[in-house]
Motif scaffolding. Structure first.
Motif, PDB file in Angstrom:
ATOM      1  N   ASN A   1       0.790  -1.387   0.024  1.00  0.00           N
ATOM      2  CA  ASN A   1       0.046   0.137   0.125  1.00  0.00           C
ATOM      3  C   ASN A   1       0.786   1.324  -0.033  1.00  0.00           C
ATOM      4  OD1 ASN A   1      -2.442  -1.305  -0.106  1.00  0.00           O
ATOM      5  ND2 ASN A   1      -2.840  -1.368   2.250  1.00  0.00           N
ATOM      6  N   GLN A   2       1.916   1.027   0.721  1.00  0.00           N
ATOM      7  CA  GLN A   2       2.925   2.420   0.826  1.00  0.00           C
ATOM      8  C   GLN A   2       3.492   2.617  -0.581  1.00  0.00           C
ATOM      9  OE1 GLN A   2       3.005   4.652   3.262  1.00  0.00           O
ATOM     10  NE2 GLN A   2       4.355   5.907   1.799  1.00  0.00           N
ATOM     11  N   ARG A   3       4.063   1.562  -1.332  1.00  0.00           N
ATOM     12  CA  ARG A   3       4.592   1.545  -2.691  1.00  0.00           C
ATOM     13  C   ARG A   3       3.400   2.269  -3.479  1.00  0.00           C
ATOM     14  NH1 ARG A   3       6.981  -3.415  -1.093  1.00  0.00           N
ATOM     15  NH2 ARG A   3       5.276  -4.297  -2.279  1.00  0.00           N
ATOM     16  N   VAL A   4       2.286   1.949  -3.454  1.00  0.00           N
ATOM     17  CA  VAL A   4       1.344   2.366  -4.449  1.00  0.00           C
ATOM     18  C   VAL A   4       0.841   3.692  -4.092  1.00  0.00           C
ATOM     19  CG1 VAL A   4      -1.146   2.063  -5.026  1.00  0.00           C
ATOM     20  CG2 VAL A   4       0.156   0.331  -4.724  1.00  0.00           C
ATOM     21  N   LYS A   5       1.110   4.161  -2.730  1.00  0.00           N
ATOM     22  CA  LYS A   5       0.590   5.731  -2.450  1.00  0.00           C
ATOM     23  C   LYS A   5       1.882   6.355  -2.882  1.00  0.00           C
ATOM     24  CE  LYS A   5      -0.838   6.179   1.878  1.00  0.00           C
ATOM     25  NZ  LYS A   5      -0.880   6.357   3.323  1.00  0.00           N
ATOM     26  N   SER A   6       2.906   5.869  -2.709  1.00  0.00           N
ATOM     27  CA  SER A   6       4.385   6.744  -3.284  1.00  0.00           C
ATOM     28  C   SER A   6       4.329   6.990  -4.771  1.00  0.00           C
ATOM     29  CB  SER A   6       5.530   6.039  -2.591  1.00  0.00           C
ATOM     30  OG  SER A   6       6.463   6.486  -3.361  1.00  0.00           O
ATOM     31  N   THR A   7       3.780   5.779  -5.438  1.00  0.00           N
ATOM     32  CA  THR A   7       3.957   5.927  -6.796  1.00  0.00           C
ATOM     33  C   THR A   7       2.652   6.919  -7.312  1.00  0.00           C
ATOM     34  OG1 THR A   7       4.827   3.882  -7.255  1.00  0.00           O
ATOM     35  CG2 THR A   7       3.523   4.957  -9.057  1.00  0.00           C
ATOM     36  N   ALA A   8       1.611   6.896  -6.728  1.00  0.00           N
ATOM     37  CA  ALA A   8       0.632   7.733  -7.011  1.00  0.00           C
ATOM     38  C   ALA A   8       0.884   9.227  -6.877  1.00  0.00           C
ATOM     39  CB  ALA A   8      -0.744   7.497  -6.381  1.00  0.00           C
ATOM     40  N   SER A   9       1.527   9.543  -5.822  1.00  0.00           N
ATOM     41  CA  SER A   9       2.024  11.005  -5.305  1.00  0.00           C
ATOM     42  C   SER A   9       3.133  11.360  -6.270  1.00  0.00           C
ATOM     43  CB  SER A   9       2.351  10.753  -3.886  1.00  0.00           C
ATOM     44  OG  SER A   9       3.314  12.158  -3.447  1.00  0.00           O
ATOM     45  N   THR A  10       4.177  10.537  -6.562  1.00  0.00           N
ATOM     46  CA  THR A  10       4.924  10.935  -7.660  1.00  0.00           C
ATOM     47  C   THR A  10       4.559  11.231  -8.959  1.00  0.00           C
ATOM     48  OG1 THR A  10       6.486   9.598  -6.519  1.00  0.00           O
ATOM     49  CG2 THR A  10       7.157  10.126  -8.955  1.00  0.00           C
ATOM     50  N   LEU A  11       3.305  10.470  -9.350  1.00  0.00           N
ATOM     51  CA  LEU A  11       2.745  10.647 -10.664  1.00  0.00           C
ATOM     52  C   LEU A  11       1.944  11.895 -10.481  1.00  0.00           C
ATOM     53  CD1 LEU A  11       1.963   9.779 -13.541  1.00  0.00           C
ATOM     54  CD2 LEU A  11       0.212   8.413 -12.479  1.00  0.00           C
TER      55      LEU A  11
ATOM     56  N   CYS B   1      -1.162  -0.279  -9.342  1.00  0.00           N
ATOM     57  CA  CYS B   1      -1.370  -1.289  -8.517  1.00  0.00           C
ATOM     58  C   CYS B   1       0.125  -1.831  -8.286  1.00  0.00           C
ATOM     59  CB  CYS B   1      -1.924  -2.463  -9.382  1.00  0.00           C
ATOM     60  SG  CYS B   1      -3.546  -2.049  -9.883  1.00  0.00           S
ATOM     61  N   ASP B   2       0.134  -2.762  -7.179  1.00  0.00           N
ATOM     62  CA  ASP B   2       1.409  -3.348  -6.980  1.00  0.00           C
ATOM     63  C   ASP B   2       1.515  -4.956  -7.061  1.00  0.00           C
ATOM     64  OD1 ASP B   2       3.164  -4.649  -4.486  1.00  0.00           O
ATOM     65  OD2 ASP B   2       3.717  -2.508  -4.909  1.00  0.00           O
ATOM     66  N   SER B   3       2.572  -5.347  -7.555  1.00  0.00           N
ATOM     67  CA  SER B   3       2.381  -6.568  -8.253  1.00  0.00           C
ATOM     68  C   SER B   3       3.072  -7.393  -6.952  1.00  0.00           C
ATOM     69  CB  SER B   3       3.584  -6.716  -9.368  1.00  0.00           C
ATOM     70  OG  SER B   3       4.920  -6.640  -9.018  1.00  0.00           O
ATOM     71  N   GLY B   4       3.546  -6.955  -5.890  1.00  0.00           N
ATOM     72  CA  GLY B   4       3.949  -7.662  -4.796  1.00  0.00           C
ATOM     73  C   GLY B   4       2.834  -8.162  -3.910  1.00  0.00           C
ATOM     74  N   SER B   5       1.670  -7.634  -3.875  1.00  0.00           N
ATOM     75  CA  SER B   5       0.604  -7.983  -2.996  1.00  0.00           C
ATOM     76  C   SER B   5      -0.751  -8.252  -3.741  1.00  0.00           C
ATOM     77  CB  SER B   5       0.624  -7.239  -1.953  1.00  0.00           C
ATOM     78  OG  SER B   5      -0.422  -7.423  -1.098  1.00  0.00           O
ATOM     79  N   THR B   6      -1.591  -9.081  -3.338  1.00  0.00           N
ATOM     80  CA  THR B   6      -2.928  -8.992  -3.869  1.00  0.00           C
ATOM     81  C   THR B   6      -3.997  -8.256  -3.196  1.00  0.00           C
ATOM     82  OG1 THR B   6      -3.230 -11.274  -2.634  1.00  0.00           O
ATOM     83  CG2 THR B   6      -2.319 -11.236  -5.108  1.00  0.00           C
ATOM     84  N   ASN B   7      -3.677  -7.901  -1.700  1.00  0.00           N
ATOM     85  CA  ASN B   7      -4.543  -7.175  -0.922  1.00  0.00           C
ATOM     86  C   ASN B   7      -4.510  -5.920  -0.780  1.00  0.00           C
ATOM     87  OD1 ASN B   7      -5.371  -9.955  -0.176  1.00  0.00           O
ATOM     88  ND2 ASN B   7      -3.817 -10.053   1.500  1.00  0.00           N
ATOM     89  N   GLU B   8      -3.454  -5.247  -1.622  1.00  0.00           N
ATOM     90  CA  GLU B   8      -3.467  -3.752  -1.694  1.00  0.00           C
ATOM     91  C   GLU B   8      -4.656  -3.087  -2.236  1.00  0.00           C
ATOM     92  OE1 GLU B   8      -2.483  -3.854  -5.871  1.00  0.00           O
ATOM     93  OE2 GLU B   8      -2.138  -5.309  -4.380  1.00  0.00           O
ATOM     94  N   THR B   9      -4.691  -1.683  -1.890  1.00  0.00           N
ATOM     95  CA  THR B   9      -5.831  -0.907  -2.217  1.00  0.00           C
ATOM     96  C   THR B   9      -5.208  -0.039  -3.553  1.00  0.00           C
ATOM     97  OG1 THR B   9      -6.680  -0.655  -0.135  1.00  0.00           O
ATOM     98  CG2 THR B   9      -7.160   1.197  -1.584  1.00  0.00           C
ATOM     99  N   PRO B  10      -5.927  -0.396  -4.798  1.00  0.00           N
ATOM    100  CA  PRO B  10      -5.121   0.406  -5.938  1.00  0.00           C
ATOM    101  C   PRO B  10      -5.535   1.851  -5.860  1.00  0.00           C
ATOM    102  CG  PRO B  10      -7.081  -0.906  -6.572  1.00  0.00           C
ATOM    103  CD  PRO B  10      -6.807  -1.451  -5.202  1.00  0.00           C
ATOM    104  N   ARG B  11      -4.831   2.552  -6.574  1.00  0.00           N
ATOM    105  CA  ARG B  11      -5.242   4.154  -6.613  1.00  0.00           C
ATOM    106  C   ARG B  11      -5.435   4.410  -8.079  1.00  0.00           C
ATOM    107  NH1 ARG B  11      -4.006   7.585  -2.160  1.00  0.00           N
ATOM    108  NH2 ARG B  11      -3.456   6.299  -0.482  1.00  0.00           N
ATOM    109  N   GLN B  12      -6.293   5.498  -8.099  1.00  0.00           N
ATOM    110  CA  GLN B  12      -6.325   5.780  -9.594  1.00  0.00           C
ATOM    111  C   GLN B  12      -6.382   7.386  -9.555  1.00  0.00           C
ATOM    112  OE1 GLN B  12     -10.480   4.583 -10.740  1.00  0.00           O
ATOM    113  NE2 GLN B  12      -9.489   2.522 -11.664  1.00  0.00           N
ATOM    114  N   ILE B  13      -5.725   7.871 -10.827  1.00  0.00           N
ATOM    115  CA  ILE B  13      -5.459   9.279 -10.865  1.00  0.00           C
ATOM    116  C   ILE B  13      -6.293   9.676 -12.043  1.00  0.00           C
ATOM    117  CG2 ILE B  13      -3.986  11.222 -11.343  1.00  0.00           C
ATOM    118  CD1 ILE B  13      -1.909   9.713  -9.566  1.00  0.00           C
ATOM    119  N   ARG B  14      -7.137  10.532 -11.973  1.00  0.00           N
ATOM    120  CA  ARG B  14      -8.034  10.994 -13.382  1.00  0.00           C
ATOM    121  C   ARG B  14      -7.437  12.262 -13.480  1.00  0.00           C
ATOM    122  NH1 ARG B  14     -14.097   9.869 -14.025  1.00  0.00           N
ATOM    123  NH2 ARG B  14     -14.638  11.004 -16.021  1.00  0.00           N
TER     124      ARG B  14
END
Length: 171
Positions: free
Chosen positions: A48-58, A143-156
């Motif tokens: 979840n932290q990796r997804v959040k970090s990537t979303a913030s960077t994007l 999405c994160d490929s390392g886990s199946t339980n993470e919460t994906p993020r979308q940027i519109r």
């Protein structure tokens, strides 16, 4: 009474000198059980932290491109390069690289227009008149490929270059 270990008889001094092997093994077994229970939760939190970090960077890259296109009064391209190692987001103007952002290799970013299925869109162009090139809104799914339980993020990213991040979608 001031009793010290030196004043005790020899057999009593030897019996109270530390932990037994059984006590240590029981302690280690309890710790192993606690760690095995906590490990899946920790890996989900890291994903979840990796997804959040990537979303913030994007999101930051898109905001910078929007601001640069207005300030420079020129088109600014945001290019997502998934083939590089590490994956990068590049801001460029007429081939000149303005900024480069690295994102986690364990994250997958899919880019699609709102009204069509995911395609190989890799470039979004911000225009100085505060709109993006093209007719449709752009949707980034992270999405994160390392886990199946993470919460994906979308940027519109809508036509007038407004950026909105949500915790929805599926991977």
């Amino acid at each position: 009474m001031n009793a010290s270990a030196k004043n005790l008889p020899h057999p009593l001094r030897m019996t109270s000198s530390g932990f037994t092997l059984i006590e240590l093994l029981v302690t280690i077994a309890v710790l192993a059980i606690i760690v095995s229970i906590a490990a899946p939760s920790i890996s989900t939190q890291l994903a979840n932290q990796r997804v959040k970090s990537t979303a913030s960077t994007l999101e930051n890259a898109l905001k910078e491109a929007k601001a640069e296109s207005i300030v420079r009064r020129q088109d600014i391209d945001v290019i997502y390069n998934s083939a590089s190692n590490p994956k990068t987001i590049i801001l460029q103007n007429d081939g000149d690289i303005l900024s480069t952002y690295n994102i986690s290799d364990q994250n997958t970013v899919t880019i699609a227009t709102i009204n069509t299925p995911p395609t190989a869109i890799t470039t979004v162009t911000f225009q100085p008149n505060k709109v993006i090139a093209g007719d449709d809104d752009i949707l980034y799914s992270i999405c994160d490929s390392g886990s199946t339980n993470e919460t994906p993020r979308q940027i519109r990213l809508n036509k007038i270059a407004n950026i909105n991040t949500t915790n929805t979608g599926s991977c």
